[in-house]
Write a protein that holds these residues in place. Sequence first.
Motif, short mmCIF file in Angstrom:
data_model
loop_
_atom_site.label_atom_id
_atom_site.label_comp_id
_atom_site.label_asym_id
_atom_site.label_seq_id
_atom_site.Cartn_x
_atom_site.Cartn_y
_atom_site.Cartn_z
N PRO A 200 0.80 -1.23 0.00
CA PRO A 200 0.00 0.00 0.00
C PRO A 200 0.83 1.29 0.00
CG PRO A 200 -1.02 -1.60 1.44
CD PRO A 200 0.30 -2.20 1.00
N ARG A 201 1.90 1.35 0.75
CA ARG A 201 2.66 2.61 0.81
C ARG A 201 3.44 2.92 -0.46
NH1 ARG A 201 7.77 3.40 3.10
NH2 ARG A 201 9.10 1.57 3.08
N PHE A 202 3.52 1.95 -1.39
CA PHE A 202 4.24 2.16 -2.65
C PHE A 202 3.29 2.26 -3.85
CE2 PHE A 202 7.44 0.03 0.01
CZ PHE A 202 8.47 0.95 -0.09
N ARG A 203 1.99 2.25 -3.60
CA ARG A 203 1.03 2.33 -4.70
C ARG A 203 1.01 3.71 -5.33
NH1 ARG A 203 -3.55 -1.33 -1.75
NH2 ARG A 203 -2.38 -3.27 -1.98
N ARG A 204 0.49 3.75 -6.54
CA ARG A 204 0.34 4.99 -7.32
C ARG A 204 1.70 5.57 -7.73
NH1 ARG A 204 -4.15 5.29 -9.18
NH2 ARG A 204 -3.95 7.47 -9.62
N ARG A 205 2.71 4.70 -7.86
CA ARG A 205 4.04 5.12 -8.31
C ARG A 205 4.46 4.44 -9.61
NH1 ARG A 205 7.65 5.56 -2.76
NH2 ARG A 205 5.97 6.32 -1.44
N GLY A 206 3.55 3.69 -10.21
CA GLY A 206 3.84 3.04 -11.47
C GLY A 206 4.55 1.69 -11.35
N LEU A 207 4.62 1.13 -10.15
CA LEU A 207 5.36 -0.12 -9.98
C LEU A 207 4.65 -1.31 -10.66
CD1 LEU A 207 6.54 0.19 -6.26
CD2 LEU A 207 7.64 1.01 -8.36
N ALA A 208 3.34 -1.39 -10.55
CA ALA A 208 2.61 -2.48 -11.20
C ALA A 208 2.78 -2.38 -12.72
CB ALA A 208 1.13 -2.45 -10.81
N SER A 209 2.69 -1.17 -13.25
CA SER A 209 2.88 -0.97 -14.69
C SER A 209 4.29 -1.37 -15.12
CB SER A 209 2.65 0.50 -15.07
OG SER A 209 1.30 0.83 -14.91
N ARG A 210 5.26 -1.03 -14.31
CA ARG A 210 6.64 -1.39 -14.64
C ARG A 210 6.82 -2.91 -14.67
NH1 ARG A 210 11.92 0.12 -11.13
NH2 ARG A 210 13.46 -0.72 -12.57
N LEU A 211 6.30 -3.60 -13.68
CA LEU A 211 6.41 -5.06 -13.65
C LEU A 211 5.67 -5.70 -14.82
CD1 LEU A 211 6.00 -5.73 -9.84
CD2 LEU A 211 8.00 -6.32 -11.22
N LEU A 212 4.44 -5.28 -15.05
CA LEU A 212 3.65 -5.86 -16.11
C LEU A 212 4.29 -5.59 -17.48
CD1 LEU A 212 1.13 -7.48 -16.79
CD2 LEU A 212 -0.15 -5.32 -16.85
N GLY A 213 4.75 -4.37 -17.69
CA GLY A 213 5.44 -4.05 -18.94
C GLY A 213 6.68 -4.90 -19.14
N HIS A 214 7.42 -5.11 -18.07
CA HIS A 214 8.65 -5.92 -18.14
C HIS A 214 8.34 -7.35 -18.56
CE1 HIS A 214 12.62 -7.42 -17.14
NE2 HIS A 214 12.05 -8.35 -16.39
N VAL A 215 7.37 -7.99 -17.92
CA VAL A 215 7.10 -9.39 -18.25
C VAL A 215 6.43 -9.54 -19.61
CG1 VAL A 215 7.08 -10.11 -15.83
CG2 VAL A 215 4.92 -9.59 -16.98
N LEU A 216 5.64 -8.56 -20.03
CA LEU A 216 5.05 -8.62 -21.37
C LEU A 216 6.13 -8.46 -22.44
CD1 LEU A 216 1.72 -6.69 -20.80
CD2 LEU A 216 1.97 -9.12 -21.34
N GLN A 217 7.09 -7.62 -22.18
CA GLN A 217 8.20 -7.46 -23.12
C GLN A 217 9.02 -8.75 -23.19
OE1 GLN A 217 8.35 -4.67 -25.00
NE2 GLN A 217 9.87 -5.75 -26.20
N LEU A 218 9.29 -9.37 -22.05
CA LEU A 218 9.99 -10.65 -22.04
C LEU A 218 9.20 -11.71 -22.80
CD1 LEU A 218 11.35 -10.93 -18.40
CD2 LEU A 218 12.68 -10.63 -20.48
N ALA A 219 7.90 -11.75 -22.59
CA ALA A 219 7.06 -12.71 -23.30
C ALA A 219 7.16 -12.50 -24.81
CB ALA A 219 5.61 -12.60 -22.82
N HIS A 220 7.11 -11.26 -25.23
CA HIS A 220 7.24 -10.93 -26.65
C HIS A 220 8.60 -11.38 -27.18
CE1 HIS A 220 7.16 -8.63 -30.36
NE2 HIS A 220 8.29 -8.06 -30.00
N GLU A 221 9.66 -11.05 -26.46
CA GLU A 221 11.01 -11.37 -26.91
C GLU A 221 11.30 -12.86 -26.93
OE1 GLU A 221 13.44 -9.04 -24.29
OE2 GLU A 221 12.88 -7.16 -25.27
N THR A 222 10.61 -13.63 -26.10
CA THR A 222 10.87 -15.08 -26.04
C THR A 222 9.86 -15.88 -26.86
OG1 THR A 222 9.64 -15.25 -23.96
CG2 THR A 222 12.03 -14.97 -23.80
N GLY A 223 9.04 -15.20 -27.64
CA GLY A 223 8.15 -15.88 -28.57
C GLY A 223 6.83 -16.37 -28.00
N MET A 224 6.45 -15.91 -26.82
CA MET A 224 5.14 -16.28 -26.29
C MET A 224 4.07 -15.68 -27.21
SD MET A 224 5.69 -17.99 -23.45
CE MET A 224 7.28 -18.62 -23.98
N THR A 225 2.98 -16.39 -27.40
CA THR A 225 1.93 -15.90 -28.29
C THR A 225 0.77 -15.24 -27.56
OG1 THR A 225 0.86 -18.07 -28.30
CG2 THR A 225 2.45 -17.61 -30.07
N ASP A 226 0.49 -15.70 -26.34
CA ASP A 226 -0.67 -15.21 -25.60
C ASP A 226 -0.30 -14.96 -24.15
OD1 ASP A 226 -2.95 -15.71 -27.61
OD2 ASP A 226 -1.93 -17.65 -27.54
#
Length: 174
Positions: free
Chosen positions: A87-113
């Motif tokens: 809770p004390r770290f919310r609204r700082r973009g951390l969830a977006s950063r994590l989600l963006g990171h793993v989606l980029q990894l998924a894209h780079e490693t050939g995941m389709t969905d």
Amino acid sequence: MFDSRPPERGERHMGALVRLGPDDAGRLAAFERESFPHPWTEGQFRDSLGREHFACYGIAWEGELAAYLSLSLAAGEMEVLNLAVRPRFRRRGLASRLLGHVLQLAHETGMTDAYLEVRASNAPALALYARFGFTCRGRRTAYYPDNREDALLLWRACGEKTTEISEKTGKEYP
């Protein structure tokens, strides 16, 4: 392992993004107990973190684990299992950063969905996932055992870089 350095002048400090391993199982289990009604145990984390198809990324900030995301990779698909921000770290973009990171990894490693389940009432999470191009593909009735709330099954293709996903707002979910 945790980055507690202060931000340098002009830098927006986002904490250190790290891949978590079996030694972090206790810290993750404690975080889960604070975040979810049915948390994973330390043993479950330890077992999973030693497997090739499972990964967990965290953001270390101010000497503690501020946020984490766990996922499974199998058969060309990525499933986001849990995403939590203290809770004390919310609204700082951390969830977006994590989600963006793993989606980029998924894209780079050939995941389709990419898939995930989210509580139907979790408006902040639904807004986050919509911004990243997830759409509702189904509903799991009475999925959550603590209150029998429905889960929405969200999906998106991994063929696009996350920077190419347009912002989506006001999405209605069935």
